[in-house]
Design a protein around this motif. Structure first.
Motif, PDB file in Angstrom:
ATOM      1  N   THR A 191      -7.647 -10.012 -10.335  1.00 58.34           N
ATOM      2  CA  THR A 191      -9.070 -10.480 -10.147  1.00 58.34           C
ATOM      3  C   THR A 191      -9.588 -10.567 -11.813  1.00 58.34           C
ATOM      4  O   THR A 191     -10.306 -11.381 -12.233  1.00 58.34           O
ATOM      5  N   GLU A 192      -8.953  -9.456 -12.521  1.00 58.64           N
ATOM      6  CA  GLU A 192      -9.532  -9.333 -14.121  1.00 58.64           C
ATOM      7  C   GLU A 192      -9.174 -10.551 -14.553  1.00 58.64           C
ATOM      8  O   GLU A 192      -9.942 -11.020 -15.593  1.00 58.64           O
ATOM      9  N   ALA A 241       1.106 -12.083 -11.983  1.00 57.53           N
ATOM     10  CA  ALA A 241      -0.312 -12.185 -11.303  1.00 57.53           C
ATOM     11  C   ALA A 241      -0.524 -12.930  -9.979  1.00 57.53           C
ATOM     12  O   ALA A 241      -1.235 -12.716  -9.090  1.00 57.53           O
ATOM     13  N   ALA A 242       0.071 -14.207 -10.086  1.00 56.31           N
ATOM     14  CA  ALA A 242       0.218 -15.278  -8.853  1.00 56.31           C
ATOM     15  C   ALA A 242       0.979 -14.597  -7.692  1.00 56.31           C
ATOM     16  O   ALA A 242       0.231 -14.670  -6.491  1.00 56.31           O
ATOM     17  N   GLU A 243       1.602 -14.029  -7.976  1.00 60.18           N
ATOM     18  CA  GLU A 243       2.678 -13.169  -6.952  1.00 60.18           C
ATOM     19  C   GLU A 243       1.531 -12.012  -6.250  1.00 60.18           C
ATOM     20  O   GLU A 243       1.609 -12.062  -4.956  1.00 60.18           O
ATOM     21  N   GLN A 244       0.977 -11.301  -7.405  1.00 58.26           N
ATOM     22  CA  GLN A 244       0.315 -10.283  -6.476  1.00 58.26           C
ATOM     23  C   GLN A 244      -0.991 -10.877  -5.826  1.00 58.26           C
ATOM     24  O   GLN A 244      -1.286 -10.529  -4.855  1.00 58.26           O
ATOM     25  N   LEU A 245      -1.670 -11.922  -6.276  1.00 52.86           N
ATOM     26  CA  LEU A 245      -2.691 -12.626  -5.655  1.00 52.86           C
ATOM     27  C   LEU A 245      -2.299 -13.064  -4.238  1.00 52.86           C
ATOM     28  O   LEU A 245      -3.107 -12.816  -3.356  1.00 52.86           O
ATOM     29  N   LEU A 246      -0.985 -13.702  -4.034  1.00 52.25           N
ATOM     30  CA  LEU A 246      -0.541 -14.161  -2.806  1.00 52.25           C
ATOM     31  C   LEU A 246      -0.500 -12.776  -1.964  1.00 52.25           C
ATOM     32  O   LEU A 246      -0.951 -12.650  -0.718  1.00 52.25           O
ATOM     33  N   HIS A 247       0.119 -11.680  -2.435  1.00 49.66           N
ATOM     34  CA  HIS A 247       0.385 -10.353  -1.834  1.00 49.66           C
ATOM     35  C   HIS A 247      -0.998 -10.067  -1.042  1.00 49.66           C
ATOM     36  O   HIS A 247      -0.998  -9.558  -0.004  1.00 49.66           O
TER      37      HIS A 247
END
Ligand SMILES: NC(=O)c1ccc[n+]([C@@H]2O[C@H](COP(=O)([O-])OP(=O)(O)OC[C@H]3O[C@@H](n4cnc5c(N)ncnc54)[C@H](OP(=O)(O)O)[C@@H]3O)[C@@H](O)[C@H]2O)c1
Length: 508
Positions: free
Chosen positions: A186-187, A222-228
């Protein structure tokens, strides 16, 4: 806890069933992997109904014109023969991934929501030195918007996100799990709203530059974390290939349309321009052929769907790599591809083909000066005198940037776990294994690199394989070899003379 989903999941026993009545939304269809994937999907699953592809206008061509042109590419020839009307299954959606709402019209959004049951998100900016804001918008913001759209598809079977095996390159051992990056995604999304000249943006960019190898891997992680975090109870899987290179065989051998990673260097070596590369000869080169990647990618939603049916909070990750089961070092890669280059030399090569690998920056710096820039100055001066426009120095400037961007990948090594990929392979029936071969252990590197080198010669250097051109190429290469050895002998003679004169001066 397993939360009930809106639609009862179908029991899937075969990959075919996953694509039965498939209405697929795809991004990155015009890309290297996207083209091979779309071809494989259409050829393998005649019961796919529609493939919706989000495409932007580019270089004065509309999205539709680009797709018409793409389907005239040689890799679609067998599909044209097999299914002459396959283009009727393609629906081009005008869009721009980094634009609000993916740049889709309200009608196209409704269409996607009502129809789509499978998503392949392949689009990304792969530039290692991409401006952080652009990388965030393309690789993260677009993923978030696509996921929001997929959440509204009432019949979603699987959302497959194509990431990279190096998304967590700051680690040594990479398992098939989503790691939490140091900075929360998000940052990063907030950063993309700032002006790039804002001091806070610049401070954050400097701080983030040490968090991952480059802005590409940073934003992919970061996109992977977003999906997670945002895809709870949505069927999502993450597919992570390592360095994707030419096809092995499907639909044609040796096809490649980009100069990413080692391909630019192989082409440069074939053209007789590149002679020194910054790479640790003992480090494993994690390369995978694009058709193997597409085959595994086709099977991933099927395999992931089974996990989702057992536990709808699961998000399987697939590390599709070669270094674990069929490793090849940069030294072997270099030697084997040079052998292939010698057997089929370029008909327009500028010099004898040889490449020196070094892991030491100072040695590379000196070799770069001597073997590239000095040669470039001599060549460009002769070229200028003879009124020729072709210049080598701008190529060397560009190549120096590529080599330093590639340095982390050519001098470091990672250990990958690929249990999910292995399990997926073992769960396929033998007929499916034949239809979607992706067992990397079966790849013979000598044979593969021969096709890869031929492919770069044909598809990048526009060389021909007919016997007349080959005879001319061999003759030219013999002359270049003689010239190379003469120049080398002359250089050695000069060095010996210089040393002798120095010695004489000091001693007498
Ligand atoms: N190639 C590799 O070695 C490699 C390795 C590991 C992972 N991957 C992953 O595999 C995926 C596909 O890579 P690739 O090799 O096929 O890359 P590619 O050839 O550069 O293709 C990138 C695709 O993304 C699209 N795209 C980029 N920005 C866009 C935007 N703003 N709006 C709409 N479309 C946009 C491009 O469309 P345009 O044609 O309009 O530019 C193109 O279709 C990526 O997610 C990448 O991270 C690739």
């Amino acid at each position: 806890m397993v939360t009930p989903t809106a639609v009862a999941p179908p029991a899937l026993t075969t990959v075919n069933e996953m694509y039965e009545g498939g209405q697929i939304l795809m991004t990155g269809a015009t890309g290297f992997l996207g083209q091979i994937l779309i071809e494989k999907l259409l050829r393998s699953f005649p019961r796919i109904k529609t493939i919706y592809i989000i495409v932007r206008e580019k270089k004065g061509l509309s999205a539709e014109q680009r797709i018409d042109k793409m389907f005239r590419n040689v890799i679609f020839e067998s599909l044209h023969e097999l299914m002459p009307h396959f283009q009727l299954k393609i629906k081009v959606l005008n869009g721009q991934l980094d634009a609000p709402n993916l740049g889709l019209s309200p009608e196209d959004r409704s269409l996607v929501m009502s129809k789509v049951n499978l998503v392949f998100h392949c689009a990304a900016t792969l530039r290692f030195d991409e401006e952080l804001k652009v990388a965030i918008n393309t690789n993260m913001y677009a993923t978030q918007k696509l996921l929001d759209l997929a959440k509204q598809c009432s019949n979603l079977r699987m959302f497959t996100y194509v990431s990279t095996a190096f998304s967590h390159a700051n680690r040594k051992y990479i398992e098939e799990i989503v790691y939490k990056p140091k900075t929360h995604y998000t940052e990063l999304l907030k950063l993309a709203e700032m002006d790039i000249t804002h001091p806070k943006y610049q401070e954050a960019r400097d701080r983030l530059s040490t968090e991952n190898i480059n802005t590409y891997t940073l934003t992919k992680a970061a996109a992977e974390q977003l999906l997670h975090e945002e895809a709870t109870y949505i069927p999502v899987c993450i597919f992570r290939p390592s360095i994707v290179v030419s096809t092995w065989s499907d639909p044609i051998p040796g096809w490649i349309d980009n100069l990413y990673g080692p391909t630019g260097l192989v082409c440069g070596a074939q053209a007789g321009i590149i002679r020194s590369v910054l790479a640790d000869p003992n480090v494993k080169a994690d390369l995978v052929p694009v058709d193997f990647v597409a085959n595994a990618l086709v099977c991933a939603p099927w395999h992931a769907r089974q996990s989702y049916e057992k536990d709808n909070s699961s998000m399987p990750v697939y590390n599709y790599v070669s270094s674990k089961d069929n490793p090849i070092t940069w030294y072997d890669f270099s030697i084997t591809s040079q052998k292939a280059q010698l057997s089929i030399p370029s008909s327009q090569g500028l010099w004898y083909c040889f490449v020196l690998l070094t892991k030491h920056r100072t040695v590379y710096f000196l070799q770069n000066l001597l073997l590239h820039y000095l040669f470039g100055y001599i060549f460009d001066t002769c070229s200028w005198i003879s009124g020729n426009k072709f210049r080598l120095l701008p190529i060397y400037d560009k190549m120096s940037k590529v080599v330093s961007a590639l340095e982390p990948f050519s001098t470091k090594e990672w250990t990958f776990d690929n249990r999910n990929v292995e399990q997926m392979w073992n769960q396929l029936s033998s007929s499916e294994q034949n239809r979607f071969p992706f067992n990397i252990e079966s790849l013979n590197w000598d044979d593969f690199l021969d096709r890869y080198v031929r492919g770069t010669l044909v598809h990048h250097l526009n060389d021909k394989m007919d016997s007349e051109t080959r005879i001319k190429a061999k003759k030219r290469y013999t002359r270049l070899t003689v010239a190379h050895h003469c120049a080398k002998s002359l250089l050695y003679a000069c060095v010996v003379l210089l040393l002798w004169s120095l010695l004489k001066y000091i001693l007498w």
